[in-house]
Scaffold this motif. Structure first.
Motif, mmCIF file in Angstrom:
data_model
loop_
_atom_site.group_PDB
_atom_site.id
_atom_site.type_symbol
_atom_site.label_atom_id
_atom_site.label_comp_id
_atom_site.label_asym_id
_atom_site.label_seq_id
_atom_site.Cartn_x
_atom_site.Cartn_y
_atom_site.Cartn_z
ATOM 1 N N LEU A 1 0.827 -1.211 0.000
ATOM 2 C CA LEU A 1 0.000 0.000 0.000
ATOM 3 C C LEU A 1 0.865 1.266 0.000
ATOM 4 O O LEU A 1 0.520 2.274 -0.653
ATOM 5 C CB LEU A 1 -0.934 0.002 1.201
ATOM 6 N N SER A 2 1.978 1.225 0.700
ATOM 7 C CA SER A 2 2.857 2.390 0.751
ATOM 8 C C SER A 2 3.522 2.647 -0.595
ATOM 9 O O SER A 2 3.636 3.806 -1.029
ATOM 10 C CB SER A 2 3.926 2.207 1.834
ATOM 11 N N ASP B 1 1.758 7.147 -6.424
ATOM 12 C CA ASP B 1 0.641 8.046 -6.754
ATOM 13 C C ASP B 1 0.858 9.454 -6.204
ATOM 14 O O ASP B 1 0.026 10.343 -6.440
ATOM 15 C CB ASP B 1 -0.672 7.484 -6.198
ATOM 16 N N ALA C 1 1.016 4.193 -2.778
ATOM 17 C CA ALA C 1 0.750 5.573 -2.366
ATOM 18 C C ALA C 1 1.880 6.506 -2.785
ATOM 19 O O ALA C 1 1.633 7.635 -3.233
ATOM 20 C CB ALA C 1 0.554 5.627 -0.851
ATOM 21 N N LEU D 1 6.352 8.957 3.235
ATOM 22 C CA LEU D 1 4.976 9.440 3.252
ATOM 23 C C LEU D 1 4.795 10.661 4.148
ATOM 24 O O LEU D 1 3.686 11.169 4.308
ATOM 25 C CB LEU D 1 4.033 8.305 3.689
ATOM 26 N N ARG E 1 -2.857 5.369 7.637
ATOM 27 C CA ARG E 1 -4.094 5.954 7.101
ATOM 28 C C ARG E 1 -3.836 6.607 5.744
ATOM 29 O O ARG E 1 -4.644 6.485 4.824
ATOM 30 C CB ARG E 1 -4.641 6.983 8.090
ATOM 31 N N ILE E 2 -2.710 7.289 5.610
ATOM 32 C CA ILE E 2 -2.356 7.897 4.330
ATOM 33 C C ILE E 2 -2.191 6.822 3.260
ATOM 34 O O ILE E 2 -2.651 6.970 2.116
ATOM 35 C CB ILE E 2 -1.049 8.709 4.460
ATOM 36 N N ALA E 3 -1.563 5.718 3.628
ATOM 37 C CA ALA E 3 -1.281 4.658 2.656
ATOM 38 C C ALA E 3 -2.514 3.849 2.286
ATOM 39 O O ALA E 3 -2.708 3.509 1.113
ATOM 40 C CB ALA E 3 -0.201 3.718 3.203
ATOM 41 N N GLY E 4 -3.369 3.523 3.271
ATOM 42 C CA GLY E 4 -4.454 2.604 2.984
ATOM 43 C C GLY E 4 -5.834 3.011 3.455
ATOM 44 O O GLY E 4 -6.795 2.264 3.266
ATOM 45 N N LYS F 1 0.734 10.456 -3.020
ATOM 46 C CA LYS F 1 -0.142 10.814 -1.902
ATOM 47 C C LYS F 1 0.620 11.622 -0.852
ATOM 48 O O LYS F 1 1.763 11.314 -0.520
ATOM 49 C CB LYS F 1 -0.728 9.554 -1.252
ATOM 50 N N ASN F 2 -0.023 12.651 -0.328
ATOM 51 C CA ASN F 2 0.564 13.516 0.692
ATOM 52 C C ASN F 2 1.867 14.164 0.212
ATOM 53 O O ASN F 2 2.720 14.545 1.017
ATOM 54 C CB ASN F 2 0.828 12.721 1.981
#
Length: 470
Positions: free
Chosen positions: A191-192, A198, A195, A277, A299-302, A200-201
């Motif tokens: 998941l990380s 992509d 993320a 992340l 939470r950020i990852a998944g 994310k954050n």
């Protein structure tokens, strides 16, 4: 060389593959059941160190290392390898239960062995309590209707029941726990990576968590070392199972080093991804953010569901899996010291069929339950005391290696038996010097009590001698 010649030279006689002969030459009978192989010891060591341990302390390490968390664990591995090598050397020379208690007692003097064993008892007796309290706090945050004291009772009863069934059952449970932890960790990694790809954050691939030139300094490295070295405590417990191992005296040493390296690799991977992340950050806003840092990253990852999964997994890994291994290790240390008359001899009793030091197991359970219920929520106080005993005993381990091999056996292996333990002693000494003041005060008081007990035994004519080593 004759048996008497071996004894005069201070060298152990050749060991039988099964290990029974090696116990007999130390004056002991084979009471525990030899069923553990290299794989079992690897699993045990990894479970004790907890492959997902950074879940709980990521935020603290993040602030200490200014975001360079994976660098911290690389440094920690290098630091602890020297202690692991000393354990390997002494476990081959003295393949018996008791860990550093047996090594210092036979490598230096029986009195030194008692103090080393007494010191590490502080760690071993408090580790299960700390883990139960930590797990109860975490689970109450997820399942608020269940009081913390009830979680502690459930944890103690479950782990004691498993340990009473025998080392084979404990080993099987360790495999299941390790598998579960690795599955959760694999989910986090997948998941990380997605993320980060992509963005994310604001995450992106960079080597900054390993080296950030804007904040890096030698002082920072040494500060991080104080945190990182403590993260690996637990690999030493493998040596407490020496009398339940099959395959020869080298198995314990191999498992100690391998488990340390494997867990370190997992620590580095997960903290590297977690740091990515949190891009551009070298600190967290407050203590609350420190405590939940890894869960927030999850939470950020998944998503929120994965945050809860990670939180529950971290709690159960500590309060069940890690505590199960800790209770087993502590009971073997109590058994070994009681067998030598250094503790009440009733603790040396072994169940005739399950081959478990059942009274020692039960005593650990009673102490953990009593302290756990009395110190509900006191995570900080327990944490400050846990590490002192292990670090002090590590210092005595390194001294034992140098004295035993270079003085008693008069070997000229200066690299392994002088340079390595000297470096290990310096590192552990530094970490102990920089330990929390509460840990230093509490640990020193514990050592004073141990010294007093030792003096009383001397003054009353009670022997502190260990059984004859070969």
């Amino acid at each position: 060389m004759s048996e008497s010649d071996h004894e005069a030279a201070g060298r152990p006689r050749p060991q039988g593959q099964g290990g029974d002969e090696s116990l007999e030459r130390f004056g002991y009978e084979q009471e525990l059941r030899r069923t553990l192989g290299l794989r079992d010891l690897l699993v045990y060591g990894m479970v004790f160190m907890v492959p997902i341990a950074p879940f709980a302390i990521f935020g603290v390490v993040f602030d200490t290392a200014k975001g360079m968390v994976p660098l911290t664990y690389v440094i920690g591995l290098v630091a602890m390898v020297f202690t692991a090598l000393s354990y390997r050397e002494m476990s081959q020379a003295f393949p018996i239960a008791g860990s550093v208690y047996a090594y210092a007692g036979r490598g230096l003097r029986p009195e030194a062995g008692f103090l080393a064993g007494w010191a590490i008892l502080l760690d071993y007796l408090l580790v299960p309590t700390l883990l139960y309290v930590t797990g109860a706090v975490a689970l109450q945050s997820v399942i608020g209707g269940v009081p913390q004291w009830l979680w502690i009772v459930v944890f103690v009863v479950f782990n004691t029941s498993v340990n009473m069934l025998g080392i084979r059952t404990t080993a099987q449970m360790n495999k299941l726990f390790l598998l579960a932890e690795l599955i959760i960790l694999a989910m986090f990694v997948v998941l990380s990576v997605i993320a980060i790809n992509d963005g994310k954050n604001g995450a992106h691939w960079t080597t900054t968590p390993f080296y950030d030139p804007h904040v890096f300094s030698v002082g920072l490295v040494f500060s991080a070392l104080s945190v990182a070295a403590l993260s690996f405590l637990g690999f030493d417990a493998i040596s407490t199972l020496a009398e339940e191992v099959r395959g020869g005296r080298k198995v314990v040493g191999r498992a100690t080093l391998l488990s340390l390296c494997l867990v370190a690799a997992l620590f580095v991977v997960q903290t590297y991804l977690a740091a990515l992340l949190l891009p551009g950050r070298t600190s967290l806003p407050n203590q609350a953010a420190e405590n939940t840092a890894f869960y927030d990253v999850a939470r950020i990852a998944g998503g929120v569901w994965f945050k809860d999964v990670v939180a529950v997994s971290s709690a159960l890994a500590a309060a069940v899996a890690n505590s199960l291994a800790a209770q087993a290790a502590t009971s073997r240390l109590l058994f070994s010291m009681a067998r030598d008359g250094q503790l009440p001899r009733f603790l040396a009793h072994v169940h005739p069929t399950r081959k478990v030091p059942e009274r020692a197991v039960l005593l650990v359970a009673v102490i953990s339950l009593g302290l756990g219920l009395g110190l509900v929520g006191q995570v900080g106080l327990l944490s400050s005391l846990v590490n002192f005993g292990a670090l002090f005993s590590f210092l005595m381990l390194h001294v034992s290696v140098m004295f035993y091999f270079l003085v008693r056996r008069r070997e000229h292996t200066y690299g392994m038996h002088l340079v390595v333990p000297l470096i290990g002693f310096a590192i552990i000494g530094y970490v102990l010097y920089n330990a929390d003041s509460k840990a230093q005060i509490g640990g020193s008081c514990w050592l004073v009590i141990g010294i007093a007990i030792l003096l009383v035994r001397k003054l009353t004519g009670r022997s502190t001698e260990l059984k004859l080593d070969a």
